[in-house]
Write an enzyme that holds these catalytic residues in place. Structure first.
Site, PDB file in Angstrom:
ATOM      1  CD  GLU A 275      -2.845  -1.235   0.197  1.00 17.03           C
ATOM      2  OE1 GLU A 275      -3.271  -0.152  -0.256  1.00 17.03           O
ATOM      3  OE2 GLU A 275      -3.207  -2.352  -0.237  1.00 17.03           O
ATOM      4  CG  LEU A 276       1.852   5.462  -2.514  1.00 17.94           C
ATOM      5  CD1 LEU A 276       3.313   5.169  -2.835  1.00 17.94           C
ATOM      6  CD2 LEU A 276       1.207   6.278  -3.633  1.00 17.94           C
ATOM      7  CG  ASP A 277       3.532   7.227   0.629  1.00 18.84           C
ATOM      8  OD1 ASP A 277       4.672   6.744   0.587  1.00 18.84           O
ATOM      9  OD2 ASP A 277       3.141   8.143  -0.115  1.00 18.84           O
ATOM     10  CD  GLU A 278      -2.232   4.087   3.973  1.00 16.54           C
ATOM     11  OE1 GLU A 278      -2.176   3.791   5.179  1.00 16.54           O
ATOM     12  OE2 GLU A 278      -2.902   5.036   3.529  1.00 16.54           O
TER      13      GLU A 278
END
EC number: 3.5.1.10
Length: 301
Positions: free
Chosen positions: A243-246
């Site tokens: 998950e992008l930047d998660e």
């Protein structure tokens, strides 16, 4: 260039996590006592909500001469400790890691054009502040090639486009294997790793995001922050996942600002926050202070 100090064979760090249960601390401290060890530093945490226990113990072999006859008088090797601790770990169902204190992790740094985080890591590695060995640097641009080569570290230019991304990531994995890399650090590497690569290297890739996540994700976060009139600028270091930047957050830094700061001023201030957050995350990871628990971390420091 400072002379490297080898890891101490008489000092070790044991990091464990497991389901909370009475007697765990007694079992671990008893094991160390039976092996003639002195506890130099201990951090522990019990998560009541998750019923999970975490502990990091830094210990040395005793030398005071106060050991009983039942206690070994000669230091054990790392292999001895692994062998003897394995039954304890099995009994209590521990996730555990035991290593000599000061062992340097083999780190690969990835960077694009901006070099402030890379330069900070290189400097602090060179002076011995970080317990790492930067074995290679990979970049999709050549802007930092001279800096890396000055430090005597192999530099690999691996261009990335939408069409060549699979080949570029295959090349990256080849370099990871070639240099026996233990940790990959994205020091302002402005490319999104594929889900496949993120999952394959879960818990082994740290990214620095130039914003105080979860706010202002994506492109130009400082400009987003300026439009919202923020009063603090921050940076977040986190593990990379699909998950992008998660990914699980490791370290965050924040610096106060006010209405007089324009977008470029916020960018300049943010560089300091980025460097601080990233080096802390790298240090804590390499010192065995971080334990992953789902999508969050416990940092034993």
């Amino acid at each position: 260039m400072l002379t490297e100090t080898p890891p101490s064979q008489e000092e070790h760090v044991l990091t464990v996590d497991c389901v909370e249960s009475p007697g765990i601390v007694h079992a671990i401290s008893g094991f160390l006592f039976e092996h003639g060890c002195d506890i130099l530093d201990i951090k522990q945490y019990g998560d009541k909500a998750q019923r999970h226990f975490f502990m990091r113990v830094h210990f040395s072999f005793g030398s005071s001469g106060s050991q009983t006859d039942a206690v070994a008088t000669a230091p054990f090797t790392t292999e001895d400790l692994h062998r003897d601790f394995a039954p304890v770990a099995e009994q209590w169902q521990l996730n555990w890691q035991l290593e000599p204190q000061g062992r340097k992790r083999r780190v690969l740094v990835m960077v694009s054009k901006m070099g402030h985080c890379l330069n900070d890591l290189l400097y602090r590695t060179r002076t011995g502040e970080l317990p790492v060995e930067i074995v290679a640097v990979v970049s999709n641009h050549r802007d930092q090639e001279g800096l890396v080569e000055w430090h005597g570290i192999p530099f690999f230019h691996v261009p990335v486009t939408k069409d060549t991304k699979p080949e570029a990531e295959a090349r990256l994995l080849d370099i990871v294997d070639q240099f026996d890399v233990e940790l990959v650090v994205l020091a302002r590497y402005m490319q999104v790793l594929s889900d496949e690569l993120s999952n394959r290297m879960a818990g082994r890739v740290i990214n620095i995001h130039h914003s105080f996540l979860p706010s202002f994700k994506g492109a130009k976060p400082y400009h987003q922050a300026y439009e919202r009139g923020v009063k603090t600028v921050g940076a977040t270091a986190h593990y990379v996942n699909a998950e992008l930047d998660e990914g699980p957050i490791i370290s965050q830094q924040v610096i106060e600002v006010d209405h007089t700061y324009g977008p470029e001023d916020l960018v300049a201030v943010g560089r300091d926050a980025e460097c601080a957050a990233l080096r802390n995350a790298v240090r804590w990871h390499c010192e065995g202070r971080i334990v992953l628990l789902g999508n969050r971390t416990v940092v034993l420091r």
